[in-house]
Design a protein around this motif. Structure first.
Motif, mmCIF file in Angstrom:
data_model
loop_
_atom_site.group_PDB
_atom_site.id
_atom_site.type_symbol
_atom_site.label_atom_id
_atom_site.label_comp_id
_atom_site.label_asym_id
_atom_site.label_seq_id
_atom_site.Cartn_x
_atom_site.Cartn_y
_atom_site.Cartn_z
ATOM 1 N N ARG A 85 14.903 -16.022 -4.691
ATOM 2 C CA ARG A 85 13.684 -16.650 -5.212
ATOM 3 C C ARG A 85 13.077 -15.811 -6.333
ATOM 4 N NH1 ARG A 85 10.562 -20.239 -1.092
ATOM 5 N NH2 ARG A 85 12.330 -21.293 -0.161
ATOM 6 N N CYS A 86 13.085 -14.496 -6.159
ATOM 7 C CA CYS A 86 12.571 -13.618 -7.218
ATOM 8 C C CYS A 86 13.379 -13.808 -8.501
ATOM 9 C CB CYS A 86 12.624 -12.156 -6.779
ATOM 10 S SG CYS A 86 11.245 -11.637 -5.750
ATOM 11 N N GLU A 87 14.691 -13.896 -8.370
ATOM 12 C CA GLU A 87 15.550 -14.078 -9.548
ATOM 13 C C GLU A 87 15.352 -15.451 -10.177
ATOM 14 O OE1 GLU A 87 17.485 -12.159 -11.400
ATOM 15 O OE2 GLU A 87 16.947 -10.436 -10.160
ATOM 16 N N VAL A 98 12.534 -4.405 -10.101
ATOM 17 C CA VAL A 98 12.595 -3.050 -9.560
ATOM 18 C C VAL A 98 11.959 -2.955 -8.177
ATOM 19 C CG1 VAL A 98 12.702 -1.920 -11.795
ATOM 20 C CG2 VAL A 98 10.471 -2.381 -10.751
ATOM 21 N N GLY A 99 11.355 -4.023 -7.709
ATOM 22 C CA GLY A 99 10.725 -3.960 -6.390
ATOM 23 C C GLY A 99 10.126 -5.280 -5.957
ATOM 24 N N ARG A 100 9.674 -5.273 -4.734
ATOM 25 C CA ARG A 100 9.056 -6.454 -4.138
ATOM 26 C C ARG A 100 8.060 -5.949 -3.096
ATOM 27 N NH1 ARG A 100 13.624 -9.187 -2.627
ATOM 28 N NH2 ARG A 100 13.690 -8.064 -0.675
ATOM 29 N N ARG A 101 6.896 -6.580 -3.029
ATOM 30 C CA ARG A 101 5.918 -6.189 -2.015
ATOM 31 C C ARG A 101 5.219 -7.422 -1.461
ATOM 32 N NH1 ARG A 101 2.889 -5.406 -6.656
ATOM 33 N NH2 ARG A 101 0.815 -6.303 -6.520
ATOM 34 N N CYS A 111 7.048 -10.043 -6.826
ATOM 35 C CA CYS A 111 8.267 -9.452 -7.386
ATOM 36 C C CYS A 111 7.841 -8.600 -8.582
ATOM 37 C CB CYS A 111 9.226 -10.544 -7.838
ATOM 38 S SG CYS A 111 9.705 -11.663 -6.521
ATOM 39 N N GLU A 112 8.280 -7.343 -8.595
ATOM 40 C CA GLU A 112 7.879 -6.402 -9.636
ATOM 41 C C GLU A 112 9.022 -6.181 -10.617
ATOM 42 O OE1 GLU A 112 6.908 -3.123 -7.140
ATOM 43 O OE2 GLU A 112 4.886 -3.864 -6.746
ATOM 44 N N ALA A 113 8.701 -6.263 -11.912
ATOM 45 C CA ALA A 113 9.704 -6.071 -12.970
ATOM 46 C C ALA A 113 9.603 -4.659 -13.527
ATOM 47 C CB ALA A 113 9.481 -7.098 -14.080
ATOM 48 N N SER A 114 10.657 -4.238 -14.221
ATOM 49 C CA SER A 114 10.714 -2.867 -14.749
ATOM 50 C C SER A 114 9.705 -2.619 -15.864
ATOM 51 C CB SER A 114 12.128 -2.551 -15.240
ATOM 52 O OG SER A 114 12.500 -3.455 -16.260
ATOM 53 N N ASN A 115 9.174 -3.663 -16.491
ATOM 54 C CA ASN A 115 8.184 -3.477 -17.555
ATOM 55 C C ASN A 115 6.754 -3.389 -17.021
ATOM 56 O OD1 ASN A 115 7.734 -6.132 -16.844
ATOM 57 N ND2 ASN A 115 7.966 -6.947 -18.907
ATOM 58 N N TYR A 119 5.060 -10.938 -10.568
ATOM 59 C CA TYR A 119 4.789 -12.362 -10.376
ATOM 60 C C TYR A 119 4.987 -12.701 -8.908
ATOM 61 C CZ TYR A 119 9.863 -12.458 -10.898
ATOM 62 O OH TYR A 119 11.205 -12.213 -10.763
ATOM 63 N N SER A 120 4.259 -13.716 -8.488
ATOM 64 C CA SER A 120 4.248 -14.103 -7.084
ATOM 65 C C SER A 120 5.227 -15.255 -6.841
ATOM 66 C CB SER A 120 2.833 -14.540 -6.687
ATOM 67 O OG SER A 120 2.764 -14.816 -5.320
ATOM 68 N N VAL A 121 5.900 -15.204 -5.699
ATOM 69 C CA VAL A 121 6.839 -16.249 -5.316
ATOM 70 C C VAL A 121 6.594 -16.647 -3.857
ATOM 71 C CG1 VAL A 121 8.638 -15.530 -6.933
ATOM 72 C CG2 VAL A 121 8.619 -14.584 -4.650
ATOM 73 N N VAL A 122 7.208 -17.714 -3.427
ATOM 74 C CA VAL A 122 7.262 -18.226 -2.062
ATOM 75 C C VAL A 122 5.956 -18.896 -1.626
ATOM 76 C CG1 VAL A 122 7.675 -17.704 0.375
ATOM 77 C CG2 VAL A 122 9.026 -16.566 -1.368
ATOM 78 N N ILE A 123 4.830 -18.225 -1.740
ATOM 79 C CA ILE A 123 3.558 -18.782 -1.279
ATOM 80 C C ILE A 123 3.084 -19.817 -2.295
ATOM 81 C CG2 ILE A 123 1.175 -18.246 -0.623
ATOM 82 C CD1 ILE A 123 3.253 -16.919 1.160
ATOM 83 N N PRO A 124 2.794 -21.045 -1.854
ATOM 84 C CA PRO A 124 2.290 -22.057 -2.788
ATOM 85 C C PRO A 124 1.012 -21.583 -3.481
ATOM 86 C CG PRO A 124 2.885 -23.064 -0.692
ATOM 87 C CD PRO A 124 2.976 -21.583 -0.496
ATOM 88 N N GLY A 125 0.849 -21.958 -4.715
ATOM 89 C CA GLY A 125 -0.274 -21.496 -5.522
ATOM 90 C C GLY A 125 -1.639 -21.949 -5.040
#
Length: 173
Positions: A85-87, A98-101, A111-115, A119-125
């Motif tokens: 899902r992050c991808e 580079v990570g997920r929390r 989902c955390e990017a190297s820059n 951004y948030s995933v899975v949970i509806p907005g």
């Protein structure tokens, strides 16, 4: 074992399960109480204070139900599904992950990017804004109930105030 420095953290399963169990029990208790307020006898004794209190409890119960619905989105996802899902939802131009929390307040999986962006995933907005709005409404209703409870109806002394001799003299004149 997941440590605090591990960049690939998710929601703690034990905490998530405890929130779901306790939240469901609380929601059932609130639903039972609110249903009892619909009986004929309860409706006859309805006052503005009780009505606002019950509206506050109803909106808090709906906020809890929405929050639990968001938690259910996390419960059955495996680690591989979360990575996919992050991808899939990675914004264009975002470098490698580079990570997920996982956060419980607000409820989200980030989902955390190297820059440095995330951004948030899975949970509806709609989950977090709906919970915030419903809790604000519940607080407003509760405050109205408290104000109405502390302000006695005109022409009658407050319930807990003892009647004094001067009050009796004023009533006789």
């Amino acid at each position: 074992m997941i440590t605090a420095s591990d960049p690939w953290q998710e929601h703690n399963f034990a905490a998530l399960l405890a929130i779901l169990i306790a939240g469901t029990a609380t929601l059932l208790g609130l639903a039972g109480y609110l249903c009892s307020r619909l009986t004929r006898q309860a409706r006859r004794g309805c006052t503005p204070v009780r009505l606002w209190r019950d509206l506050s409890l109803l909106t808090a119960a709906v906020a809890l139900a929405v929050y639990l619905w968001g938690c259910l989105h996390l419960l059955f996802l495996e680690d591989q599904e979360l990575a996919e899902r992050c991808e899939r939802q990675r914004p264009a131009g975002t470098p490698t992950l580079v990570g997920r929390r996982g956060d419980f307040i607000p409820l989200r999986l980030v989902c955390e990017a190297s820059n440095g962006h995330d951004y948030s995933v899975v949970i509806p907005g709609y989950i977090n804004p709906a919970v915030a709005l419903l809790l604000l409404l519940a607080l407003t209703c509760a405050l109205i109930s408290v104000v109405l409870h502390s302000d006695p109806p005109r022409g009658r002394p407050p319930r807990n105030r003892p009647t004094t001799a001067t009050d009796k003299e004023a009533e006789q004149t």
